[in-house]
Motif scaffolding. Structure first.
Motif, PDB file in Angstrom:
ATOM      1  N   UNK A 263       0.831  -1.201   0.000  1.00  0.00           N
ATOM      2  CA  UNK A 263       0.000   0.000   0.000  1.00  0.00           C
ATOM      3  C   UNK A 263       0.869   1.256   0.000  1.00  0.00           C
ATOM      4  N   UNK A 264       0.265   2.365  -0.442  1.00  0.00           N
ATOM      5  CA  UNK A 264       0.915   3.652  -0.316  1.00  0.00           C
ATOM      6  C   UNK A 264       0.733   4.166   1.106  1.00  0.00           C
ATOM      7  N   UNK A 265       1.610   5.064   1.536  1.00  0.00           N
ATOM      8  CA  UNK A 265       1.560   5.577   2.902  1.00  0.00           C
ATOM      9  C   UNK A 265       1.306   7.084   2.971  1.00  0.00           C
ATOM     10  N   UNK A 266       2.105   7.871   2.249  1.00  0.00           N
ATOM     11  CA  UNK A 266       1.984   9.327   2.345  1.00  0.00           C
ATOM     12  C   UNK A 266       0.651   9.840   1.808  1.00  0.00           C
ATOM     13  N   UNK A 267       0.169   9.244   0.733  1.00  0.00           N
ATOM     14  CA  UNK A 267      -1.091   9.721   0.163  1.00  0.00           C
ATOM     15  C   UNK A 267      -2.274   9.540   1.121  1.00  0.00           C
ATOM     16  N   UNK A 268      -2.468   8.379   1.732  1.00  0.00           N
ATOM     17  CA  UNK A 268      -3.562   8.271   2.704  1.00  0.00           C
ATOM     18  C   UNK A 268      -3.424   9.268   3.855  1.00  0.00           C
ATOM     19  N   UNK A 269      -2.191   9.498   4.299  1.00  0.00           N
ATOM     20  CA  UNK A 269      -1.989  10.472   5.374  1.00  0.00           C
ATOM     21  C   UNK A 269      -2.334  11.880   4.904  1.00  0.00           C
ATOM     22  N   UNK A 270      -1.888  12.235   3.699  1.00  0.00           N
ATOM     23  CA  UNK A 270      -2.134  13.592   3.206  1.00  0.00           C
ATOM     24  C   UNK A 270      -3.608  13.832   2.929  1.00  0.00           C
ATOM     25  N   UNK A 271      -4.311  12.816   2.450  1.00  0.00           N
ATOM     26  CA  UNK A 271      -5.739  13.004   2.166  1.00  0.00           C
ATOM     27  C   UNK A 271      -6.490  13.463   3.408  1.00  0.00           C
ATOM     28  N   UNK A 272      -6.060  12.998   4.569  1.00  0.00           N
ATOM     29  CA  UNK A 272      -6.716  13.423   5.804  1.00  0.00           C
ATOM     30  C   UNK A 272      -6.381  14.869   6.138  1.00  0.00           C
ATOM     31  N   UNK A 273      -5.186  15.312   5.793  1.00  0.00           N
ATOM     32  CA  UNK A 273      -4.820  16.712   6.017  1.00  0.00           C
ATOM     33  C   UNK A 273      -5.686  17.637   5.179  1.00  0.00           C
ATOM     34  N   UNK A 274      -5.771  17.357   3.871  1.00  0.00           N
ATOM     35  CA  UNK A 274      -6.506  18.256   2.985  1.00  0.00           C
ATOM     36  C   UNK A 274      -8.014  18.080   3.108  1.00  0.00           C
ATOM     37  N   UNK A 275      -8.460  16.941   3.662  1.00  0.00           N
ATOM     38  CA  UNK A 275      -9.895  16.767   3.906  1.00  0.00           C
ATOM     39  C   UNK A 275     -10.379  17.769   4.951  1.00  0.00           C
ATOM     40  N   UNK A 276      -9.543  18.018   5.963  1.00  0.00           N
ATOM     41  CA  UNK A 276      -9.924  18.927   7.045  1.00  0.00           C
ATOM     42  C   UNK A 276      -9.464  20.354   6.769  1.00  0.00           C
ATOM     43  N   UNK A 277      -8.221  20.503   6.283  1.00  0.00           N
ATOM     44  CA  UNK A 277      -7.634  21.836   6.150  1.00  0.00           C
ATOM     45  C   UNK A 277      -7.627  22.379   4.729  1.00  0.00           C
ATOM     46  N   UNK A 278      -7.998  21.558   3.757  1.00  0.00           N
ATOM     47  CA  UNK A 278      -8.113  21.990   2.362  1.00  0.00           C
ATOM     48  C   UNK A 278      -6.808  22.586   1.825  1.00  0.00           C
ATOM     49  N   UNK A 279      -5.661  22.030   2.243  1.00  0.00           N
ATOM     50  CA  UNK A 279      -4.381  22.512   1.741  1.00  0.00           C
ATOM     51  C   UNK A 279      -4.098  21.893   0.379  1.00  0.00           C
ATOM     52  N   UNK A 280      -3.165  22.476  -0.348  1.00  0.00           N
ATOM     53  CA  UNK A 280      -2.767  21.931  -1.643  1.00  0.00           C
ATOM     54  C   UNK A 280      -2.142  20.548  -1.436  1.00  0.00           C
ATOM     55  N   UNK A 281      -2.599  19.592  -2.209  1.00  0.00           N
ATOM     56  CA  UNK A 281      -2.191  18.190  -2.048  1.00  0.00           C
ATOM     57  C   UNK A 281      -0.673  18.026  -2.108  1.00  0.00           C
TER      58      UNK A 281
END
Length: 388
Positions: A263-281
């Protein structure tokens, strides 16, 4: 190594003066076209006029949906799917970056079902059919122009979820590096970080696989490191833009995966960041990647870092492997935060510690993320702490 199947039936028109083929390609799929795009920058650059001219020249009926947001929302998908049903759309044309392309793919799938498109993500409802999608790319980053997936956000549930299905592959993609000349230095940097992470998520893997794939990935990473700074300083440098655009497509079209299964690791983690904070992926990935690599480094994984450091960054191969590994992470950080100028911490972008438990739990699916190194909620929270 594991056996694998590779099938990528996407027709690509690459380079300048290719848009004249747009009308004939759209006509293969019907006469009623839904054009989708974002905030309207394509009108300022003249691309909108060029695209609509080709559509009208081919005698096709044109419908439009604009305003697709970065980190595309499920509401845009719903709206597009409804237009497709109401207007009996035959084919969709996405003009823009990854957000527009991702949303359009799910509009195409949503047009073929009688339930809410969010169920593709919340219930993992089957995606068995989709209207044909063509793309005209304006940003080198996500690779959505040549892959079968996309990521959609739901602000109401604070979820951002990705999915890949073969029927979502674009039929035809038009890739003209000139169309990326107006991309800002910041977005160019974020796109470069996104591409780099697409490759690293696959490259950092201890499974035995084809040597040639590692060489291919190392070549793409070196290409990004060489040309992203050039494109930022010289926005109209065709060679730089062309190299980044083609790398974007091949970084995530499945070719480099070979038989790898982790599995990938950074992408699942980042999706949670931008889901809440709407930062650039791409920015979120840039902040996470060096810390993830640091967390995963040990005697069982050091050989991959040594390969990365010596082959991508040219670190002296005579040095101790652990020394090379640590220096490779430093050089990656220098590239992301120094050369590209991206912010380097959660604190700088307003991400708060109080959200770590929820984001970490979602990132690992309330279980274990089986990536380069298996990560549970506690592991992911520690990586988040390293990013503050």
């Amino acid at each position: 190594m594991n056996s694998f199947i590779y099938d990528i039936p996407v027709k690509v028109y690459f380079g300048e003066n290719q848009l004249g083929h747009l009308g004939e390609e759209l006509s293969k799929y019907g006469s009623r076209v839904l054009l989708t795009y974002g905030g309207g920058s394509i009108k300022k650059t003249g691309l909108y006029d060029a695209v609509t001219s080709e559509i009208k020249k081919a005698g096709l009926a044109l419908f439009e949906l604009s305003g697709i947001e970065p980190n595309p929302r499920i509401d845009s998908v719903r709206e597009g799917a409804q237009i497709c049903k109401k207007e009996k759309i035959d084919v969709l044309l996405a003009v823009g970056g990854g957000s527009t392309l991702d949303a359009t793919k799910y509009m195409a799938a949503g047009a073929c079902v009688d339930f809410d498109p969010w169920e593709f993500f919340s219930e993992w409802a089957p995606i068995e059919k989709a209207l044909p999608v063509l793309t005209v790319l304006t940003l080198s980053a996500t690779g959505s122009e040549m892959d079968c997936g996309g990521v959609i956000s739901n602000p109401e549930t604070k979820d951002k979820i990705g999915r890949m299905e073969p029927v979502l592959l674009p039929k035809v993609s038009f890739l003209n590096p000139v169309d990326t000349y107006t991309v800002s230095p910041y977005q160019t940097a974020c796109g470069a970080a996104d591409m780099l992470n697409h490759i690293m998520e696959v490259y950092f893997n201890m499974e035995q696989d084809l040597y040639m794939l590692d060489c291919f990935m190392e070549g793409m990473m070196k290409t990004i490191i060489k040309y992203a700074p050039v494109a930022m300083k010289e926005p109209k440098n065709y060679e730089a833009r062309a190299n980044l655009m083609w790398t974007s497509s091949w970084a995530i079209n499945g070719f480099i995966n070979g038989g790898k299964q982790q599995e990938w690791s950074c992408h699942p983690m980042e999706h949670e960041l931008s889901a809440i904070y709407d930062i650039t992926h791409g920015l979120g990935l840039a902040i996470l990647a060096p810390r993830w690599l640091e967390y995963c480094l040990d005697e069982t994984t050091v050989s991959k870092y040594y390969q990365f450091g010596t082959n991508v960054f040219g670190i002296d191969a005579s040095l101790n492997p652990m020394e090379v590994a640590k220096k490779s992470i430093e050089m990656l950080s220098d590239f992301l935060f120094g050369t590209l100028g991206l912010k380097s911490t959660f604190t700088e972008v307003g991400i708060c510690r109080e959200d770590f438990p929820v984001m970490a739990a979602k990132a690992c699916g309330h279980g274990v993320l089986q990536g380069f190194k298996a990560l549970n909620q506690g592991d992911i929270e520690k990586i988040f702490e390293m990013c503050l």
